[in-house]
Scaffold this motif. Structure first.
Motif, PDB file in Angstrom:
ATOM      1  N   THR A  17      17.974  24.085 -15.694  1.00 17.57           N
ATOM      2  CA  THR A  17      17.885  23.989 -17.149  1.00 17.57           C
ATOM      3  C   THR A  17      17.578  25.346 -17.761  1.00 17.57           C
ATOM      4  OG1 THR A  17      15.510  23.576 -17.212  1.00 17.57           O
ATOM      5  CG2 THR A  17      16.949  21.665 -16.846  1.00 17.57           C
ATOM      6  N   ASP A  19      15.025  25.982 -19.511  1.00 23.07           N
ATOM      7  CA  ASP A  19      13.602  26.231 -19.276  1.00 23.07           C
ATOM      8  C   ASP A  19      13.363  26.783 -17.875  1.00 23.07           C
ATOM      9  OD1 ASP A  19      12.842  25.426 -21.816  1.00 23.07           O
ATOM     10  OD2 ASP A  19      12.498  23.338 -21.219  1.00 23.07           O
ATOM     11  N   ASP A  20      14.135  26.285 -16.898  1.00 29.81           N
ATOM     12  CA  ASP A  20      14.045  26.854 -15.550  1.00 29.81           C
ATOM     13  C   ASP A  20      14.388  28.337 -15.574  1.00 29.81           C
ATOM     14  OD1 ASP A  20      13.446  24.345 -14.489  1.00 29.81           O
ATOM     15  OD2 ASP A  20      15.534  23.920 -13.955  1.00 29.81           O
ATOM     16  N   ARG A  22      14.304  30.481 -18.137  1.00 30.48           N
ATOM     17  CA  ARG A  22      13.304  31.278 -18.847  1.00 30.48           C
ATOM     18  C   ARG A  22      12.046  31.475 -18.011  1.00 30.48           C
ATOM     19  NH1 ARG A  22      14.390  27.990 -24.464  1.00 30.48           N
ATOM     20  NH2 ARG A  22      15.991  29.387 -25.314  1.00 30.48           N
ATOM     21  N   GLY A  23      11.629  30.409 -17.313  1.00 32.68           N
ATOM     22  CA  GLY A  23      10.458  30.533 -16.458  1.00 32.68           C
ATOM     23  C   GLY A  23      10.671  31.525 -15.336  1.00 32.68           C
TER      24      GLY A  23
END
Length: 309
Positions: A17, A19-20, A22-23
């Motif tokens: 995702t 978010d994955d 960005r993390g």
């Protein structure tokens, strides 16, 4: 689909995702010890980005070559040298027993320390919520060439009301290849909804593309078109062992083509030869018979081979 995770209580990242992504971006810093499990598409791209940032990167792969599933040992093996050239430690034929709090326990008992671990060993289609629904399930949701599902467990016969399936969980029937395919690349999710919508409206549209995928890794553009068969013959186009000169902006290009017993080009993998990929996609879609000997000559444009056949 859901990314596969490995056993162990230690932290592990996947890349699925935004978010994955960005993390992971926030975690990658110069000097960070990153271990990537899997030398497939995800693993190679993560390793490429991390090495550019200055992370200390190790890639662990259980198979004997990178991209073994996608390209086979002979072609996938040509990419192994790219890792070392980019400062990445590639370990082949190495399994992972479990992920711990500060690293990985490998299959041979070695402890590999890591600040960050990224697992890229594939995904599984999300079909658990459909268990008991009556839809046919077989490593995905079984659908026909129109992307229509059936209510019975064999996936035979149309569902009423109609049910269509697109994306990573769609196991669709390919007229071209005479078997069921489940393709996890972005182009499947992009191209299949139009056929699904036509099916819902009572049309007869057929979803049967020539599979296509691309990846940028270690300064190279890799494109894969088509689907090779077990009996196909591999033919090289250009020298895959050529190393770029220090001043060169891009490594020399090459391609590898697979030919069926009938002389038709069934698949191609290209490295820094985008025009080969474009021409091959048309040749494969048209079931064109071409001369493998002329294919071997990289100075001959692939688009001209159809006319000479």
């Amino acid at each position: 689909a859901t990314p596969v995770r490995l056993p162990g209580e230690g932290p592990q990242r996947v890349l699925r995702t935004i978010d994955d992504a960005r993390g992971l971006r926030d975690a990658l810093k110069p000097g960070v010890r990153l271990v990537v499990v899997g030398a497939g598409w995800i693993g190679a791209e993560v390793a490429t980005a991390a090495a550019k940032i200055g992370a200390v990167v190790t890639v662990v792969e259980a198979a004997d070559s990178p991209l073994q599933v996608a390209l086979g040992d002979e072609v996938g093996g040509q990419t192994a040298a790219w890792y070392g050239q980019s400062g990445v430690d590639l370990r082949l034929g190495v399994s992972v027993r479990e992920i711990g709090s500060a690293g990985l326990l490998l299959g041979d008992g070695e402890w590999l320390p890591a600040d960050e671990v990224v697992v890229g060993v594939g995904v599984r289609p999300e079909t658990g919520w459909l268990a008991g629904s009556g839809l046919g399930l077989d490593r995905g949701v079984v659908v026909d060439e129109h992307l229509a599902a059936g209510w019975d467990e064999g996936g035979v016969g149309p569902a009423e009301p109609p049910v269509v399936v697109v994306g990573d969980c769609a196991a669709w029937w390919s007229r071209r290849y005479g078997r069921r395919l489940r393709v996890e690349h972005w182009e499947c999710a992009q191209g299949s909804p139009a056929v699904a919508a036509a099916t819902l409206l009572g049309g007869e549209a057929v979803y049967d593309p020539v599979p296509y995928f691309w990846s940028e890794q270690f300064g190279r553009m890799v494109q894969v078109v088509g689907l090779a068969g077990e009996q196909d013959t591999l033919v090289w186009r250009g020298d895959p062992t050529t190393v770029a000169e220090p001043a060169a902006k891009r490594a020399p290009g090459w391609s590898a083509g697979w030919f069926g017993p009938d002389g038709r080009l069934t698949a191609i993998a290209t490295v820094n030869r985008p025009m080969d990929a474009v021409a091959a996609r048309r040749l494969i879609a048209a079931d064109t018979v071409i001369d493998p000997a002329r294919f071997e000559d990289p100075s001959v444009a692939l688009k001209n081979l159809a006319a000479a056949a």
